[in-house]
Design an enzyme around this catalytic site. Sequence first.
Site, PDB file in Angstrom:
ATOM      1  N   ASP A  63      -7.905  -3.968  -0.038  1.00 28.90           N
ATOM      2  CA  ASP A  63      -6.445  -4.447  -0.139  1.00 28.90           C
ATOM      3  C   ASP A  63      -6.827  -5.998   1.013  1.00 28.90           C
ATOM      4  O   ASP A  63      -6.957  -5.920   2.144  1.00 28.90           O
ATOM      5  CB  ASP A  63      -5.396  -3.117   0.439  1.00 28.90           C
ATOM      6  CG  ASP A  63      -4.004  -3.337   0.029  1.00 28.90           C
ATOM      7  OD1 ASP A  63      -3.690  -4.206  -0.357  1.00 28.90           O
ATOM      8  OD2 ASP A  63      -4.237  -2.936  -0.470  1.00 28.90           O
TER       9      ASP A  63
ATOM     10  N   ASP B  25      -2.053  -7.835  -2.902  1.00 29.19           N
ATOM     11  CA  ASP B  25      -0.526  -7.199  -1.866  1.00 29.19           C
ATOM     12  C   ASP B  25       0.677  -7.970  -1.921  1.00 29.19           C
ATOM     13  O   ASP B  25       0.554  -9.687  -1.115  1.00 29.19           O
ATOM     14  CB  ASP B  25      -0.726  -6.775  -0.042  1.00 29.19           C
ATOM     15  CG  ASP B  25       0.778  -6.022   0.267  1.00 29.19           C
ATOM     16  OD1 ASP B  25       0.391  -4.840  -0.179  1.00 29.19           O
ATOM     17  OD2 ASP B  25       0.953  -6.512   0.968  1.00 29.19           O
TER      18      ASP B  25
ATOM     19  N   GLU C 259      -0.457  -7.496  -6.868  1.00 30.02           N
ATOM     20  CA  GLU C 259       0.480  -7.238  -7.068  1.00 30.02           C
ATOM     21  C   GLU C 259       1.875  -8.101  -7.193  1.00 30.02           C
ATOM     22  O   GLU C 259       2.366  -9.034  -5.850  1.00 30.02           O
ATOM     23  CB  GLU C 259       0.927  -6.020  -5.423  1.00 30.02           C
ATOM     24  CG  GLU C 259       2.344  -5.009  -5.595  1.00 30.02           C
ATOM     25  CD  GLU C 259       2.531  -4.995  -4.363  1.00 30.02           C
ATOM     26  OE1 GLU C 259       3.359  -4.021  -4.022  1.00 30.02           O
ATOM     27  OE2 GLU C 259       2.588  -5.281  -3.386  1.00 30.02           O
TER      28      GLU C 259
ATOM     29  N   HIS D  52       0.860   4.343  -3.586  1.00 31.98           N
ATOM     30  CA  HIS D  52       1.121   5.021  -3.019  1.00 31.98           C
ATOM     31  C   HIS D  52       2.584   4.671  -1.941  1.00 31.98           C
ATOM     32  O   HIS D  52       2.989   4.388  -1.623  1.00 31.98           O
ATOM     33  CB  HIS D  52       0.407   4.170  -1.710  1.00 31.98           C
ATOM     34  CG  HIS D  52      -0.058   2.624  -1.466  1.00 31.98           C
ATOM     35  ND1 HIS D  52       0.189   1.755  -2.727  1.00 31.98           N
ATOM     36  CD2 HIS D  52       0.983   2.221  -0.797  1.00 31.98           C
ATOM     37  CE1 HIS D  52       0.361   0.434  -2.020  1.00 31.98           C
ATOM     38  NE2 HIS D  52       0.925   0.025  -0.821  1.00 31.98           N
ATOM     39  N   ASP D  53       3.330   3.685  -3.560  1.00 31.50           N
ATOM     40  CA  ASP D  53       4.774   3.037  -2.870  1.00 31.50           C
ATOM     41  C   ASP D  53       5.479   4.120  -3.719  1.00 31.50           C
ATOM     42  O   ASP D  53       6.999   3.587  -3.781  1.00 31.50           O
ATOM     43  CB  ASP D  53       4.940   1.403  -2.996  1.00 31.50           C
ATOM     44  CG  ASP D  53       3.980   0.915  -2.305  1.00 31.50           C
ATOM     45  OD1 ASP D  53       3.866   1.328  -1.160  1.00 31.50           O
ATOM     46  OD2 ASP D  53       3.533  -0.375  -2.413  1.00 31.50           O
TER      47      ASP D  53
HETATM   48  O1  TEU Z   1       4.255  -3.597  -1.168  1.00 31.43           O
HETATM   49  C1  TEU Z   1       5.244  -4.499  -1.594  1.00 31.43           C
HETATM   50  C2  TEU Z   1       6.280  -4.312  -2.483  1.00 31.43           C
HETATM   51  O2  TEU Z   1       7.249  -5.152  -3.139  1.00 31.43           O
HETATM   52  C3  TEU Z   1       7.177  -3.359  -2.779  1.00 31.43           C
HETATM   53  O3  TEU Z   1       6.556  -2.149  -3.858  1.00 31.43           O
HETATM   54  C4  TEU Z   1       7.240  -2.613  -1.503  1.00 31.43           C
HETATM   55  O4  TEU Z   1       6.817  -1.628  -0.750  1.00 31.43           O
HETATM   56  C5  TEU Z   1       8.575  -1.110  -1.891  1.00 31.43           C
HETATM   57  O5  TEU Z   1       9.853  -2.043  -2.444  1.00 31.43           O
HETATM   58  C6  TEU Z   1       9.498  -0.902  -0.890  1.00 31.43           C
HETATM   59  O6  TEU Z   1       9.964   0.427  -0.979  1.00 31.43           O
HETATM   60  C7  TEU Z   1       3.522  -4.198  -0.949  1.00 31.43           C
HETATM   61  C8  TEU Z   1       2.462  -2.563  -0.270  1.00 31.43           C
HETATM   62  O7  TEU Z   1       2.118  -1.796  -1.845  1.00 31.43           O
HETATM   63  C9  TEU Z   1       3.369  -1.246   0.159  1.00 31.43           C
HETATM   64  O8  TEU Z   1       3.217  -0.985   0.379  1.00 31.43           O
HETATM   65  C10 TEU Z   1       4.052  -2.557   1.405  1.00 31.43           C
HETATM   66  O9  TEU Z   1       4.713  -1.978   2.511  1.00 31.43           O
HETATM   67  C11 TEU Z   1       3.764  -4.126   1.186  1.00 31.43           C
HETATM   68  O10 TEU Z   1       3.458  -4.923   0.561  1.00 31.43           O
HETATM   69  C12 TEU Z   1       4.218  -4.986   2.722  1.00 31.43           C
HETATM   70  O11 TEU Z   1       3.301  -5.405   3.230  1.00 31.43           O
END
Ligand code: TEU
Length: 555
Positions: free
Chosen positions: A98, A199, A256, A328-329
């Site tokens: 990541d 990310d 992402e 995971h989100d």
């Molecule tokens: O996620 C970025 C993101 O914009 C969203 O999916 C966010 O996690 C969500 O809106 C919050 O509910 C990435 C990662 O996948 C996430 O786990 C991290 O928290 C985030 O970046 C910050 O690094």
Amino acid sequence: MQKKWWHGKVAYQIYPKSFCDTNGDGIGDLRGIIKKLDYLKDLGVDIIWISPFYCSPLADQGYDISDYYNIDPRFGTMADMDELLAEAKKRDLSIVLDLVVNHCSDEHEWFQKMLADPDGPYGKYFYIEECKDGKLPCNWRSYFGGPVWERIPGTDKYYLHVFHKKQPDLNWENPQVRQDIYKMINWWLDKGVAGFRIDAIINIKKALPFKDYPADRPDGLCSVHYMLKEAQGVLTFLHEMADHTFRPHNAFTVGEVFNEKPEELPDFIGDNGCFSTMFDFNGAIFGGSPNGWYDRTPITPDDYKRCCFESQRKIEGVGFLANIIENHDEPRGVSRYIPQGDCTETSKKMLAAVLFMLKGLPFLFQGQELGMENLDFTSIDEVDDVSTLDEYQVARNAGLSPEEALKAVNVYSRDNARTPFQWSAEKNAGFTEGTPWLRVNPNYVRINAEEQMGRPDSVYHFYKKLIALRKNPRYADTIVYGRLEPVWEDVHNLMAFYRRGEGQTLLVAANFQNEPRDITLDAPCRELILSNYENTEIHGNTIRLQGYQAAILRI
Ligand code: TEU
Ligand code: CA
């Protein structure tokens, strides 16, 4: 479209904290991943993306990195990492890390040096601003709630954080920051990782100078999205990064990316794109509300179908998307895309078949292959995730009772996917000998890997068949490269499409309802390739689909 080595592969995401704990501290670790490599190989996956395990205070579960070059002791050591890479290589598995470079941790050396001297060189590593007439530099709301500005202790200055206040944004406008990041990326690539999942990358380009946008909630703040819409030039950064790192290493990358502008798609993932692929979040973002999770519109099967087809249309001839039903989100895909009350092994398999037959690179999230489901949180105290805690408060502020607020956020909580992997029916689902860091879903006695591996008609074995099908030389070319053509698009609760390859056409039909239905083809069905039912009634050109049946046919 140029063919790439990874097009026919299957990817799998590991959330290390919840995967497998080998030392009894209740936290999954790298040794746990090493231990389970054979499990993954046997399932048939090729590419493994591991969520962050770098040194981190874990304010956002590792997405807040305090040292990019080291392993957090809770996850293991660099020797473990080297062993993991070597063991993966032996099994012909690619390891993807990541890459979290929109921000670092406030405990990172760069931030600490900035604190010591905000006007010195490290002040330029972050976005540091002063208040104007007692007003913050702008009114953006952090993704996790509250203003994006946090005061630097002992000064009148503020730093920017679009995520948690322990995740200060790195200033990509500073060439020195970019050089430091590229150096780190190359260090990992030289070590033998195959590439990165990248990310929150769209956030690296800010529309400057900072300014307010119209407030979209009673807190007087606005979503960062208004700014992102205006920001120009993210691709200049991304191509520069690719030129200095990914391209010379021929690395695999998956971005992402939210909110890309349609005309930018080729620049992201076309033949000369900055990334290999990017996730399709069309289903995941459906129904979002500016008010927060409590106000979201749940997705129906017809919406889901439209989301998938829309993405497939926009990508045709451009590139290759990475397809997911969860990560995971997000909540568990089976709890989200299958109407409530209908979530069974049959419908879980149907959803799996659809995912695997779409054009693109399928990504599984750990436990998806077992049909792991959302967890019913009984109290907000059981929730760990910063985002869920914020959304709960947002719902409370909007007037929802504690029970209503919990119910509303429960459905979307990121912790749904983060509960420990369900390995067996033993204590703590076989995840740990100690106390798990997050509650184990009590349904592990019913849903677990050991039981499913021993039962040929399980969700696990169905996934295994789908993975094998994708690699079966008889169909692989059509499944990987065949054009996707929706059919019977307006029929309620039916999702069907052709995959048209060289001299071969497959039909995928999924009946998103309990009522059986007949579908009639204009050509005879030549072969039933795979279905989630043991018997399928085919009479001439007519096929009877049972409740939540998916059928993959050659016609
Ligand atoms: O996620 C970025 C993101 O914009 C969203 O999916 C966010 O996690 C969500 O809106 C919050 O509910 C990435 C990662 O996948 C996430 O786990 C991290 O928290 C985030 O970046 C910050 O690094
Ligand atoms: Ca551990």
